[in-house]
Write a protein that holds these residues in place. Structure first.
Motif, PDB file in Angstrom:
ATOM      1  N   LEU A  24       0.899  -1.393  -0.024  1.00 39.35           N
ATOM      2  CA  LEU A  24      -0.011  -0.060  -0.100  1.00 39.35           C
ATOM      3  C   LEU A  24       0.802   1.337  -0.058  1.00 39.35           C
ATOM      4  CD1 LEU A  24      -2.536  -1.129   2.731  1.00 39.35           C
ATOM      5  CD2 LEU A  24      -2.781  -1.256   0.297  1.00 39.35           C
ATOM      6  N   GLY A  25       0.412   2.215  -0.810  1.00 38.17           N
ATOM      7  CA  GLY A  25       1.324   3.548  -0.810  1.00 38.17           C
ATOM      8  C   GLY A  25       0.725   4.481  -1.897  1.00 38.17           C
ATOM      9  N   GLU A  26       0.880   5.437  -1.757  1.00 33.27           N
ATOM     10  CA  GLU A  26       0.684   6.638  -2.804  1.00 33.27           C
ATOM     11  C   GLU A  26       1.191   6.351  -4.006  1.00 33.27           C
ATOM     12  OE1 GLU A  26      -2.041   8.941  -2.251  1.00 33.27           O
ATOM     13  OE2 GLU A  26      -2.153   8.129  -0.335  1.00 33.27           O
ATOM     14  N   THR A  27       0.995   6.871  -5.325  1.00 32.06           N
ATOM     15  CA  THR A  27       1.617   6.849  -6.213  1.00 32.06           C
ATOM     16  C   THR A  27       3.124   7.344  -5.900  1.00 32.06           C
ATOM     17  OG1 THR A  27      -0.475   6.973  -7.743  1.00 32.06           O
ATOM     18  CG2 THR A  27       1.550   7.640  -8.498  1.00 32.06           C
ATOM     19  N   LYS A  70       6.157   1.161  -4.780  1.00 33.91           N
ATOM     20  CA  LYS A  70       5.687  -0.176  -4.643  1.00 33.91           C
ATOM     21  C   LYS A  70       6.228  -1.118  -5.780  1.00 33.91           C
ATOM     22  CE  LYS A  70       1.368   1.500  -5.175  1.00 33.91           C
ATOM     23  NZ  LYS A  70       1.697   2.978  -5.130  1.00 33.91           N
ATOM     24  N   THR A  71       6.381  -0.567  -6.942  1.00 33.58           N
ATOM     25  CA  THR A  71       6.832  -1.436  -7.675  1.00 33.58           C
ATOM     26  C   THR A  71       8.198  -1.865  -7.831  1.00 33.58           C
ATOM     27  OG1 THR A  71       5.432  -0.353  -9.557  1.00 33.58           O
ATOM     28  CG2 THR A  71       7.582  -1.467 -10.404  1.00 33.58           C
ATOM     29  N   LEU A  72       8.976  -0.918  -7.012  1.00 35.73           N
ATOM     30  CA  LEU A  72      10.618  -1.444  -6.825  1.00 35.73           C
ATOM     31  C   LEU A  72      10.558  -2.268  -5.711  1.00 35.73           C
ATOM     32  CD1 LEU A  72      13.411   0.998  -6.553  1.00 35.73           C
ATOM     33  CD2 LEU A  72      12.628  -0.165  -4.494  1.00 35.73           C
ATOM     34  N   ALA A 118       8.091  -4.551  -4.906  1.00 40.72           N
ATOM     35  CA  ALA A 118       7.549  -5.806  -5.521  1.00 40.72           C
ATOM     36  C   ALA A 118       8.872  -6.564  -6.377  1.00 40.72           C
ATOM     37  CB  ALA A 118       6.461  -5.536  -6.400  1.00 40.72           C
ATOM     38  N   HIS A 119       9.557  -5.698  -7.236  1.00 46.00           N
ATOM     39  CA  HIS A 119      10.645  -6.459  -7.976  1.00 46.00           C
ATOM     40  C   HIS A 119      11.816  -6.982  -6.733  1.00 46.00           C
ATOM     41  CE1 HIS A 119      10.410  -5.967 -12.086  1.00 46.00           C
ATOM     42  NE2 HIS A 119       9.558  -4.731 -12.031  1.00 46.00           N
ATOM     43  N   ALA A 120      11.984  -6.282  -5.684  1.00 42.48           N
ATOM     44  CA  ALA A 120      12.918  -6.552  -4.837  1.00 42.48           C
ATOM     45  C   ALA A 120      12.532  -7.956  -4.057  1.00 42.48           C
ATOM     46  CB  ALA A 120      13.230  -5.548  -3.906  1.00 42.48           C
ATOM     47  N   ILE A 121      11.180  -7.911  -3.457  1.00 47.27           N
ATOM     48  CA  ILE A 121      10.807  -9.051  -2.995  1.00 47.27           C
ATOM     49  C   ILE A 121      10.792 -10.357  -3.819  1.00 47.27           C
ATOM     50  CG2 ILE A 121       8.680 -10.045  -1.918  1.00 47.27           C
ATOM     51  CD1 ILE A 121       7.800  -7.298  -1.088  1.00 47.27           C
ATOM     52  N   HIS A 122      10.425 -10.062  -5.149  1.00 46.27           N
ATOM     53  CA  HIS A 122      10.497 -11.213  -6.235  1.00 46.27           C
ATOM     54  C   HIS A 122      11.827 -11.581  -6.387  1.00 46.27           C
ATOM     55  CE1 HIS A 122       9.931 -13.406  -9.714  1.00 46.27           C
ATOM     56  NE2 HIS A 122      10.842 -13.011 -10.226  1.00 46.27           N
ATOM     57  N   ASN A 123      12.864 -10.771  -6.497  1.00 44.10           N
ATOM     58  CA  ASN A 123      14.329 -11.105  -6.702  1.00 44.10           C
ATOM     59  C   ASN A 123      14.933 -11.672  -5.622  1.00 44.10           C
ATOM     60  OD1 ASN A 123      13.883 -10.165  -9.276  1.00 44.10           O
ATOM     61  ND2 ASN A 123      14.713  -8.287  -8.799  1.00 44.10           N
ATOM     62  N   SER A 124      14.414 -11.543  -4.158  1.00 42.94           N
ATOM     63  CA  SER A 124      14.852 -12.123  -2.907  1.00 42.94           C
ATOM     64  C   SER A 124      14.212 -13.152  -2.665  1.00 42.94           C
ATOM     65  CB  SER A 124      14.992 -10.767  -1.680  1.00 42.94           C
ATOM     66  OG  SER A 124      15.544  -9.837  -2.229  1.00 42.94           O
ATOM     67  N   SER A 125      13.390 -13.752  -3.190  1.00 42.48           N
ATOM     68  CA  SER A 125      12.418 -14.990  -3.206  1.00 42.48           C
ATOM     69  C   SER A 125      12.900 -16.129  -3.888  1.00 42.48           C
ATOM     70  CB  SER A 125      10.933 -14.488  -3.345  1.00 42.48           C
ATOM     71  OG  SER A 125      10.580 -14.973  -4.738  1.00 42.48           O
ATOM     72  N   GLY A 126      12.378 -17.210  -3.672  1.00 40.04           N
ATOM     73  CA  GLY A 126      12.555 -18.731  -4.162  1.00 40.04           C
ATOM     74  C   GLY A 126      11.873 -18.452  -5.546  1.00 40.04           C
ATOM     75  N   ARG A 127      11.230 -17.499  -5.956  1.00 41.03           N
ATOM     76  CA  ARG A 127      10.655 -17.462  -7.409  1.00 41.03           C
ATOM     77  C   ARG A 127      11.375 -16.482  -8.253  1.00 41.03           C
ATOM     78  NH1 ARG A 127       4.897 -18.882  -7.454  1.00 41.03           N
ATOM     79  NH2 ARG A 127       4.266 -19.171  -5.403  1.00 41.03           N
TER      80      ARG A 127
END
Length: 148
Positions: A40-43, A47-49, A51-60
């Motif tokens: 959650l957060g204002e424009t 949030k996109t940054l 989301a990428h960081a979570i994805h790239n730090s995950s098993g996915r």
């Protein structure tokens, strides 16, 4: 040197802001699990940054990261974009098209501006997140997916 979003990890993000430091700790926790994540957060708040960081730090991380911005789209277009459609589903549908859920299989689907979607579209997305099942537009076959 800045890393591209496709390579950015949580540990690459530095902050001196205590609230953001707590956010990054939560993001690291989220990356170690397979649960869906709501950002959650204002424009313009990153949030996109994140989301990428979570994805790239995950098993996915080795799987696809697919972003979808739902702002100012009709329910019909959102449904076709997210779930795909069968050949002949509407005028101009010359072939079967995979939706974003299929394209992100085993990876991450970032749904941006989901609050701008109609309640009907949100319910359809919730069903996929809860049960991992969906149908392409005009299909009679249930498909399964595993996305975060």
């Amino acid at each position: 040197m800045l890393r591209p979003l496709s390579k950015l990890k949580i540990e690459d993000i530095a902050t001196t802001n205590p609230a953001m430091a707590r956010c990054l700790k939560l993001a690291q926790l989220a990356a170690t699990s397979d649960v869906p994540v709501v950002l959650l957060g204002e424009t313009g708040t990153g949030k996109t940054l994140l989301a990428h960081a979570i994805h790239n730090s995950s098993g996915r991380a080795e799987r696809p990261f697919v972003a979808f911005n739902a702002s100012a789209m009709s329910d019909t277009l959102i449904e076709s974009q997210l779930f795909g459609h069968e050949r002949g589903a509407f005028t101009g549908a010359q072939s079967t098209v995979n939706g974003k859920f299929e394209l992100a299989s085993q990876g991450t689907l970032f749904l941006d501006e989901i609050a701008d979607m109609s309640p009907l579209a949100q319910v359809k997305i919730l069903r996929v997140l809860e049960y991992g099942e969906f149908e392409r537009v005009v299909s009679e076959h249930m498909l399964t997916c595993c996305v975060r």
